[in-house]
Design an enzyme around this catalytic site. Structure first.
Site, PDB file in Angstrom:
ATOM      1  N   ARG A 301       0.845  -1.243  -0.008  1.00 24.06           N
ATOM      2  CA  ARG A 301      -0.080  -0.077  -0.018  1.00 24.06           C
ATOM      3  C   ARG A 301       0.858   1.260  -0.079  1.00 24.06           C
ATOM      4  NH1 ARG A 301      -2.632  -3.839   3.275  1.00 24.06           N
ATOM      5  NH2 ARG A 301      -4.861  -4.245   2.463  1.00 24.06           N
ATOM      6  N   LYS A 323       2.468  10.971 -12.091  1.00 22.11           N
ATOM      7  CA  LYS A 323       1.658   9.900 -12.682  1.00 22.11           C
ATOM      8  C   LYS A 323       2.352   8.598 -12.881  1.00 22.11           C
ATOM      9  CE  LYS A 323      -1.502  12.566 -15.544  1.00 22.11           C
ATOM     10  NZ  LYS A 323      -1.831  12.884 -17.360  1.00 22.11           N
ATOM     11  N   GLU A 365       8.016  16.356 -26.044  1.00 19.74           N
ATOM     12  CA  GLU A 365       7.612  16.871 -24.813  1.00 19.74           C
ATOM     13  C   GLU A 365       8.056  18.325 -24.598  1.00 19.74           C
ATOM     14  OE1 GLU A 365       5.025  15.583 -23.497  1.00 19.74           O
ATOM     15  OE2 GLU A 365       5.097  13.590 -23.983  1.00 19.74           O
ATOM     16  N   LYS A 407       6.260  22.028 -15.851  1.00 19.30           N
ATOM     17  CA  LYS A 407       5.520  20.742 -15.654  1.00 19.30           C
ATOM     18  C   LYS A 407       5.289  20.919 -14.121  1.00 19.30           C
ATOM     19  CE  LYS A 407       4.476  16.171 -15.869  1.00 19.30           C
ATOM     20  NZ  LYS A 407       4.693  14.724 -16.466  1.00 19.30           N
ATOM     21  N   GLU A 417      -4.742  16.225 -11.511  1.00 19.07           N
ATOM     22  CA  GLU A 417      -5.532  16.332 -13.106  1.00 19.07           C
ATOM     23  C   GLU A 417      -6.920  16.766 -13.010  1.00 19.07           C
ATOM     24  OE1 GLU A 417      -5.746  14.062 -16.947  1.00 19.07           O
ATOM     25  OE2 GLU A 417      -3.758  14.487 -16.484  1.00 19.07           O
ATOM     26  N   ARG A 421      -4.163  20.652 -15.099  1.00 15.10           N
ATOM     27  CA  ARG A 421      -3.223  19.556 -15.646  1.00 15.10           C
ATOM     28  C   ARG A 421      -3.485  18.751 -16.777  1.00 15.10           C
ATOM     29  NH1 ARG A 421       0.247  15.125 -11.436  1.00 15.10           N
ATOM     30  NH2 ARG A 421       1.550  14.313 -13.209  1.00 15.10           N
ATOM     31  N   ASN A 425      -1.397  17.479 -21.835  1.00 15.51           N
ATOM     32  CA  ASN A 425      -1.900  16.253 -22.676  1.00 15.51           C
ATOM     33  C   ASN A 425      -2.196  16.984 -24.126  1.00 15.51           C
ATOM     34  OD1 ASN A 425      -1.951  13.751 -21.003  1.00 15.51           O
ATOM     35  ND2 ASN A 425      -3.933  14.757 -19.980  1.00 15.51           N
ATOM     36  N   HIS A 428      -1.856  14.480 -27.070  1.00 15.84           N
ATOM     37  CA  HIS A 428      -1.881  13.056 -26.539  1.00 15.84           C
ATOM     38  C   HIS A 428      -3.319  12.471 -26.957  1.00 15.84           C
ATOM     39  CE1 HIS A 428       1.514  14.506 -24.267  1.00 15.84           C
ATOM     40  NE2 HIS A 428       1.627  13.416 -23.778  1.00 15.84           N
ATOM     41  N   HIS A 432      -1.928   8.866 -28.259  1.00 16.81           N
ATOM     42  CA  HIS A 432      -2.369   7.683 -27.700  1.00 16.81           C
ATOM     43  C   HIS A 432      -3.339   6.792 -28.714  1.00 16.81           C
ATOM     44  CE1 HIS A 432      -2.096   9.458 -23.419  1.00 16.81           C
ATOM     45  NE2 HIS A 432      -0.932   9.155 -23.882  1.00 16.81           N
ATOM     46  N   HIS A 445       6.581   7.004 -27.778  1.00 16.42           N
ATOM     47  CA  HIS A 445       5.220   7.824 -27.540  1.00 16.42           C
ATOM     48  C   HIS A 445       5.765   9.092 -27.796  1.00 16.42           C
ATOM     49  CE1 HIS A 445       2.663   9.899 -24.655  1.00 16.42           C
ATOM     50  NE2 HIS A 445       3.902  10.593 -23.957  1.00 16.42           N
TER      51      HIS A 445
END
Length: 539
Positions: A301, A323, A365, A407, A417, A421, A425, A428, A432, A445
């Protein structure tokens, strides 16, 4: 065998101004007999004795590039000579590739069996650990461009020469590296705040890493590409500081950012009885960082972890912000958690060994950060793209630092997000879809994001938010960074299906990050006719 040692060795020798020698050819020259004949008449044991004599003699020479037979590593004396007397490059090839390359070659006596594939699998299982034991570099020969592989080897050999990191040795940090030349930033998240350090020569600096290690035990998670380059240096620094280190090496590639790899990490942690005070260290690119972070968030955890990104993309983006996660066949990064690292150590020296394609992927990026937040930074990238592509140290350090600043500021305002935030993306949603539609790993990517930014700029113009000149600037800069600007033809229905599986979407509506204008983002849905026009114009 069949990995291309002779072909690559000849080119490498020519580039280095050295002589090329193939140990098998040397054996044939000394005996006057072919390798198959020696195997047939004298047997493999006799051949191995001759091979050992040749390797002993040749490794004592200077100024040569030596290609050994695939089985030379079976002899411990050979391994010792190779490791002590030279830089060892392991050309890695999978069984399927070797089968294709050796199918009609009658000069490979070990493959003259009823089931050569099974034989190759047995040989690989036997030899692979020995190759890795002595290799200074591991080069994947799956790429078809031999010249590209040679350039990669040359760059990595140069980096090893400069660092002194050969055969598992852990050198001291470079004496030219001073504290003043490092850049220090901070991600301000209250009790979850953490530092980002950017500079050359950080990997072997135990004093820099030690404050962020909670207990005595450390588990370093890396991959098969990064491990031969940097694992020994990081692990050595930690062990020298009194830490017990567990090394977990995963397969390389976006296609391995999956449940199986996560289970591999958990299996290793549990098998070694790692407790809550164990610190995980992510040593690698974005895939390793995301997956290790998710493992850290989930194991018992939550255990602490540190990011040591080794690619430009991970240094400017994925290592910062917390993330974490993995891919699902139906969508990228759909399973994960927000979980912040204890620290990010971005060693810019690792970029020297980065393949050109990976460098370009990272620049996507960098461009993104300028496009959505800082138009002046976008201008700077345009004027300095040549220096960035040429790996100018000062230009790269500035690009990494400014990207991390942007960032970090966005994450400070919206850690999970909830709104702002999402602007990170940009490109993206399209990107994606490209990655999932083409199959994870087919496009990097950053390549998908680069193309996605051009598509998002096109859609921004169609929505009346920017002019054609801004779209042209975006397309030109993405192309100058060595990234694709033409999208694959996935088919309209497939495009829409993939983009509907996106974390930003609400109520079934596809949300896009658009430019309004350059340097200022806008999150919105668009009429479908505009989206269809962008898709039609982009493929």
């Amino acid at each position: 065998m069949g990995a291309g040692k002779t072909t690559i060795g000849r080119i490498l020798a020519r580039k280095l101004g050295k002589r090329f020698i193939d140990s098998d050819h040397e054996i044939e020259a000394r005996t006057g007999a072919s390798i198959p004949w020696i195997f047939e008449i004298e047997g493999e044991a006799s051949f191995r004795r001759r091979e050992a004599e040749v390797i002993r003699d040749l490794t004592a020479q200077d100024g040569i590039v030596l290609a050994t037979g695939g089985g030379a590593v079976l002899n411990p004396d050979n391994r010792a000579y190779l490791q002590a007397r030279g830089s060892v490059v392991y050309l890695r090839a999978n069984v399927a590739s070797i089968m294709l390359r050796t199918a009609h070659d009658k000069n490979r006596p070990l493959l003259q069996t009823a089931d050569p594939r099974k034989k190759l699998e047995e040989l690989t299982a036997q030899r692979e650990p020995l190759y890795r034991e002595i290799a200074d570099l591991v080069i994947d020969t799956g790429r078809p461009n031999v010249q590209s592989m040679v350039q990669t080897i040359l760059a990595q050999l140069n980096a090893l020469e400069q660092s002194g990191a050969r055969s598992g040795r852990s050198p001291d940090p470079s004496p030219s590296m001073t504290e003043q030349s490092r850049i220090h930033l901070n991600v301000d998240l209250g009790e979850r705040s953490y530092p980002i350090t950017i500079g050359a020569g950080l990997l072997g600096d135990a004093a820099l890493l030690a404050p962020h290690i909670s207990g005595r035990r450390v588990a370093i998670v890396t991959n098969t590409t990064v491990a031969p380059l940097y694992l020994a240096r990081v692990a050595g620094a930690l062990r020298a500081g009194g830490h017990e280190v567990l090394e977990i090496v995963l397969p390389d590639g976006e296609e391995h950012k999956n449940w199986a790899s996560l289970m591999h990490v958990f299996d290793a942690l549990l098998a070694n009885k790692c407790d809550r005070k164990t610190t995980l260290v992510a040593l690698g690119g974005g895939v390793i960082g995301d997956l290790t972070g998710f493992a850290a968030a989930s194991y018992m955890r939550g255990v602490p972890f540190v990011q040591i990104p080794t690619t430009l993309l991970s240094q400017v983006d994925s290592s910062v912000g917390g993330k974490t996660g993995l891919n699902h066949p139906l969508g990228k990064n759909m399973i994960g958690a927000f979980y912040q690292p204890r620290a990010v150590l971005a060693d810019t020296a690792t970029l020297a060994t980065l393949p050109a394609r990976e460098l370009s992927a990272g620049l996507a990026e960098v461009i993104k950060h300028g496009a959505i937040i800082d138009a002046e930074f976008f201008d700077w990238i345009e004027h300095n793209i040549g220096k960035l592509m040429a790996r100018d140290e000062q230009a790269l350090a500035h690009a990494i630092a400014r990207s991390c600043e942007i960032k970090a500021d966005v994450v400070r305002q919206d850690e999970r997000e909830g709104g702002l935030r999402a602007i990170l993306n940009f490109g993206h949603t399209f990107g994606h879809a490209i990655e999932a539609g083409m199959g994870y790993g087919a496009w990097l990517h950053g390549e998908a994001v680069g193309c996605g930014m051009v598509m998002a700029a096109d859609l921004s113009q169609r929505a009346g938010l920017i002019d054609a000149a801004t779209v042209a600037r975006m397309r030109a800069l993405v192309a100058a960074a060595g990234l694709p600007v033409k999208a694959p033809d996935l088919g309209t229905a497939r495009w829409l299906e993939l983009m509907e599986v996106d974390k930003k979407n609400e109520g079934g509506a596809i949300k896009f990050i658009l430019l309004k204008p350059l340097g200022a983002p806008s999150i919105q849905s668009v009429p479908q006719d505009l989206l269809l026009a962008t898709l039609a114009a982009s493929v």
